[in-house]
Design a protein around this motif. Structure first.
Motif, mmCIF file in Angstrom:
data_model
loop_
_atom_site.group_PDB
_atom_site.id
_atom_site.type_symbol
_atom_site.label_atom_id
_atom_site.label_comp_id
_atom_site.label_asym_id
_atom_site.label_seq_id
_atom_site.Cartn_x
_atom_site.Cartn_y
_atom_site.Cartn_z
ATOM 1 N N ILE A 1 0.851 -1.190 0.000
ATOM 2 C CA ILE A 1 0.000 0.000 0.000
ATOM 3 C C ILE A 1 0.889 1.243 0.000
ATOM 4 C CG2 ILE A 1 -1.793 1.298 1.235
ATOM 5 C CD1 ILE A 1 -2.659 -1.347 2.556
ATOM 6 N N SER A 2 0.638 2.137 -0.948
ATOM 7 C CA SER A 2 1.325 3.439 -0.968
ATOM 8 C C SER A 2 0.255 4.513 -0.833
ATOM 9 C CB SER A 2 2.073 3.651 -2.285
ATOM 10 O OG SER A 2 2.907 2.551 -2.557
ATOM 11 N N SER A 3 0.535 5.536 -0.041
ATOM 12 C CA SER A 3 -0.506 6.552 0.145
ATOM 13 C C SER A 3 0.083 7.887 0.575
ATOM 14 C CB SER A 3 -1.519 6.093 1.195
ATOM 15 O OG SER A 3 -0.945 6.157 2.486
ATOM 16 N N ALA A 4 -0.732 8.921 0.420
ATOM 17 C CA ALA A 4 -0.387 10.263 0.884
ATOM 18 C C ALA A 4 -1.685 11.027 1.100
ATOM 19 C CB ALA A 4 0.488 10.980 -0.137
ATOM 20 N N CYS A 5 -1.613 12.091 1.899
ATOM 21 C CA CYS A 5 -2.804 12.917 2.096
ATOM 22 C C CYS A 5 -2.402 14.367 2.328
ATOM 23 C CB CYS A 5 -3.632 12.403 3.278
ATOM 24 S SG CYS A 5 -3.000 12.894 4.901
ATOM 25 N N ASP B 1 -7.115 12.353 0.022
ATOM 26 C CA ASP B 1 -6.322 11.128 0.145
ATOM 27 C C ASP B 1 -6.029 10.512 -1.216
ATOM 28 O OD1 ASP B 1 -7.052 11.558 2.822
ATOM 29 O OD2 ASP B 1 -8.683 10.085 2.724
ATOM 30 N N SER B 2 -4.803 10.009 -1.363
ATOM 31 C CA SER B 2 -4.404 9.257 -2.549
ATOM 32 C C SER B 2 -3.851 7.913 -2.075
ATOM 33 C CB SER B 2 -3.330 10.025 -3.326
ATOM 34 O OG SER B 2 -2.831 9.230 -4.380
ATOM 35 N N ILE B 3 -4.454 6.830 -2.554
ATOM 36 C CA ILE B 3 -4.105 5.485 -2.064
ATOM 37 C C ILE B 3 -3.902 4.532 -3.243
ATOM 38 C CG2 ILE B 3 -4.899 3.549 -0.615
ATOM 39 C CD1 ILE B 3 -6.966 5.736 0.567
ATOM 40 N N THR B 4 -2.799 3.804 -3.247
ATOM 41 C CA THR B 4 -2.553 2.790 -4.275
ATOM 42 C C THR B 4 -2.397 1.429 -3.601
ATOM 43 O OG1 THR B 4 -1.438 4.387 -5.709
ATOM 44 C CG2 THR B 4 -1.075 2.072 -6.190
ATOM 45 N N LEU B 5 -3.182 0.465 -4.064
ATOM 46 C CA LEU B 5 -3.105 -0.906 -3.551
ATOM 47 C C LEU B 5 -2.500 -1.804 -4.618
ATOM 48 C CD1 LEU B 5 -6.753 -1.208 -2.113
ATOM 49 C CD2 LEU B 5 -4.738 -0.281 -0.956
ATOM 50 N N ILE B 6 -1.490 -2.584 -4.258
ATOM 51 C CA ILE B 6 -0.893 -3.563 -5.166
ATOM 52 C C ILE B 6 -1.287 -4.952 -4.671
ATOM 53 C CG2 ILE B 6 1.237 -4.429 -6.243
ATOM 54 C CD1 ILE B 6 0.850 -1.487 -6.848
ATOM 55 N N TYR B 7 -1.805 -5.776 -5.571
ATOM 56 C CA TYR B 7 -2.295 -7.099 -5.201
ATOM 57 C C TYR B 7 -1.280 -8.201 -5.521
ATOM 58 C CZ TYR B 7 -6.871 -5.097 -4.264
ATOM 59 O OH TYR B 7 -7.894 -4.366 -3.730
ATOM 60 N N GLU B 8 -1.448 -9.303 -4.833
ATOM 61 C CA GLU B 8 -0.587 -10.490 -4.970
ATOM 62 C C GLU B 8 -0.441 -10.931 -6.428
ATOM 63 O OE1 GLU B 8 -0.788 -13.813 -1.724
ATOM 64 O OE2 GLU B 8 -2.066 -14.423 -3.384
ATOM 65 N N ASP B 9 -1.544 -10.846 -7.187
ATOM 66 C CA ASP B 9 -1.521 -11.310 -8.584
ATOM 67 C C ASP B 9 -1.135 -10.202 -9.567
ATOM 68 O OD1 ASP B 9 -3.767 -9.752 -8.426
ATOM 69 O OD2 ASP B 9 -5.188 -11.314 -9.019
ATOM 70 N N GLY B 10 -0.676 -9.044 -9.047
ATOM 71 C CA GLY B 10 -0.215 -7.967 -9.922
ATOM 72 C C GLY B 10 -1.247 -6.904 -10.246
ATOM 73 N N LYS B 11 -2.484 -7.112 -9.809
ATOM 74 C CA LYS B 11 -3.503 -6.086 -10.047
ATOM 75 C C LYS B 11 -3.172 -4.832 -9.241
ATOM 76 C CE LYS B 11 -7.538 -8.988 -11.140
ATOM 77 N NZ LYS B 11 -7.154 -10.361 -10.761
ATOM 78 N N VAL B 12 -3.670 -3.695 -9.738
ATOM 79 C CA VAL B 12 -3.421 -2.410 -9.086
ATOM 80 C C VAL B 12 -4.740 -1.653 -8.919
ATOM 81 C CG1 VAL B 12 -2.236 -0.174 -9.290
ATOM 82 C CG2 VAL B 12 -1.102 -2.250 -10.107
ATOM 83 N N ALA B 13 -4.930 -1.050 -7.755
ATOM 84 C CA ALA B 13 -6.101 -0.192 -7.518
ATOM 85 C C ALA B 13 -5.617 1.191 -7.098
ATOM 86 C CB ALA B 13 -6.997 -0.793 -6.443
ATOM 87 N N GLN B 14 -6.028 2.207 -7.844
ATOM 88 C CA GLN B 14 -5.674 3.591 -7.514
ATOM 89 C C GLN B 14 -6.932 4.303 -7.020
ATOM 90 O OE1 GLN B 14 -3.847 4.780 -11.311
ATOM 91 N NE2 GLN B 14 -1.879 4.800 -10.250
#
Length: 326
Positions: A195-199, A210-223
Motif C-alpha cells: 500500500i502506498s498513500s499520501a494525504c 487522500d491518494s491510495i494505491t493498492l498492489i495485489y498479490e496477482d499484480g492487479k493495481v487499484a488507484q
C-alpha cells in the motif's frame, strides 16, 4: 406479514435518509427514534411517522419492542452506542465507518459474538443488487482479464463541523475514503501486498484529500482517491485485457458501461429502481435475523475488521490520530 420494529439512534442527516427509506418499506415499522434531545427526537418522529421518541439512547434500548437499531451517530460514538445496544440484546445495523479504529471494531465484534447479538456494518454499497451485476459481467469476461481499477469519491463537505473535528474521528478517510477502499476490495479482493498513500491536511490536523494505491498479490493495481474539498465524478473504472468498464457513482452504483478495445460502448446496464438504496441493507438484516445469524454475508465481520485495519495503517502513515486514541 409481521413487520420488523426498527429504531434509529441519532436524528441527523443520514438518520433522515434511513427514516425516509424505511417509511416506504412494507416489511418495516418506523417504531422508535432516540436522540440526546427529546425535542429533536419528537420532531424527527413526527416528520417520519415514528411511534416513539426518546430523549436518551438508554431509554431507546430499554424498549423491549425494538427489534433492530440503526446507529446514525458520528464515527467517534459508534463503539459506545453499539456496546449499549448489545448490552440490551438489541440487533445492530451500524453506519460506516463501523468504528473509529480496528481495536474498537474487534472489541465490539467479540462482545457481540459473546452475547450472541446480531451486528453488521451499514456499508450500503455491499448490499446493492448492482454489485452482483458488476461481478457477473466481469466473471463473464466482458473486459477480458481485469488488471487495474481506479475509484474516486469527492464531495464539497469540508465545512461540515464534525469532519473537521479530530475528537469526532473527522477527516476524509472514514467518511469518504472508505467507499473507494470497499470498491477495490469488492472487485479485486483482499490479497493486498503493498500500500502506498499520501494525504493533505486540514488546519485541525485530520486528512482532507487522500491518494491510495493498492498492489495485489496477482499484480492487479487499484488507484483510489478521496476528497472532502473537491467534487469528483464518483466513478469506478475497471481496466482489462479486452476493454474497460465504467461504473457511475461508486457511492450508489447507477450504471455500468462496457467499452471495447476501440473505446466504443458495447453494453450499458442501469441499476434497478430503488427507494434510496438503503433498503437493501435493511432487507439483508431482516433475512439474517430470520435465519438466526449473527452477521450479514454481504458484509462479513472479518471484512469490516480488515477495512478498519487498512484505514488504521493509512492514518498511521499520515500521522493522523484521534485524541481518544492516545
Amino acid at each position: 406479514m409481521k413487520k420488523l420494529k426498527m429504531a434509529i439512534l441519532g436524528a441527523g442527516g443520514i438518520a433522515s435518509t434511513m427514516a425516509g427509506t424505511i417509511s416506504r418499506m412494507e416489511q418495516v415499522e418506523c417504531y422508535a427514534v432516540g436522540s440526546r434531545s427529546l425535542e429533536k427526537a419528537q420532531a424527527f418522529a413526527q416528520k417520519f411517522g415514528f411511534q416513539k421518541a426518546y430523549g436518551s439512547y438508554e431509554e431507546l434500548v430499554r424498549d423491549e419492542e425494538v427489534e433492530l437499531v440503526y446507529i446514525a451517530t458520528p464515527h467517534s460514538e459508534h463503539y459506545e452506542n453499539a456496546r449499549l445496544c448489545i448490552r440490551h440484546k438489541k440487533p445492530v445495523l451500524c453506519e460506516k465507518a463501523f468504528t473509529a479504529n480496528a481495536k474498537q471494531a474487534k472489541e465490539l465484534l467479540d462482545y457481540a459474538k459473546k452475547e450472541k447479538v446480531f451486528i453488521t456494518e451499514a456499508m450500503w454499497v455491499r448490499y446493492l443488487p448492482m454489485l452482483q451485476t458488476i461481478r457477473a459481467e466481469l466473471a463473464d469476461g466482458a473486459i477480458g482479464t481485469p488488471t487495474m481499477l481506479t475509484a474516486n469519491l469527492g464531495y464539497l463537505i469540508s465545512e461540515v463541523p464534525r469532519l473537521q473535528r479530530p475528537d469526532l474521528a473527522g477527516g476524509a478517510l472514514l467518511d469518504v475514503g472508505v467507499y473507494p477502499i470497499n470498491f477495490a476490495r469488492m472487485i479485486f479482493g483482499d490479497r493486498i501486498v503493498k500500500i502506498s498513500s499520501a494525504c493533505t491536511y486540514t488546519d485541525s490536523g485530520v486528512d482532507e484529500q487522500d491518494s491510495i494505491t493498492l498492489i495485489y498479490e496477482d499484480g492487479k493495481v487499484a488507484q483510489l482517491a478521496a476528497s472532502m474539498l473537491g467534487l469528483s465524478d464518483r466513478r469506478g473504472t475497471i481496466y482489462g485485457t479486452k476493454g474497460f468498464m465504467v461504473i457511475e457513482n461508486i457511492n450508489n452504483f447507477e450504471s455500468l458501461t462496457v467499452y471495447d478495445t476501440g473505446y466504443r460502448p458495447v453494453k450499458t446496464i442501469e441499476r434497478p429502481e430503488q427507494i434510496s438504496g438503503y433498503e437493501y441493507e435493511v432487507e439483508a438484516c431482516i433475512r439474517a435475523l430470520s435465519e438466526g445469524k449473527l452477521e450479514c454475508e454481504e458484509m462479513p465481520h472479518e471484512e469490516t475488521l480488515r477495512v478498519m485495519e487498512l484505514m488504521d495503517g493509512l492514518r498511521e502513515e499520515w500521522g493522523v490520530r484521534f485524541p481518544f486514541e492516545e
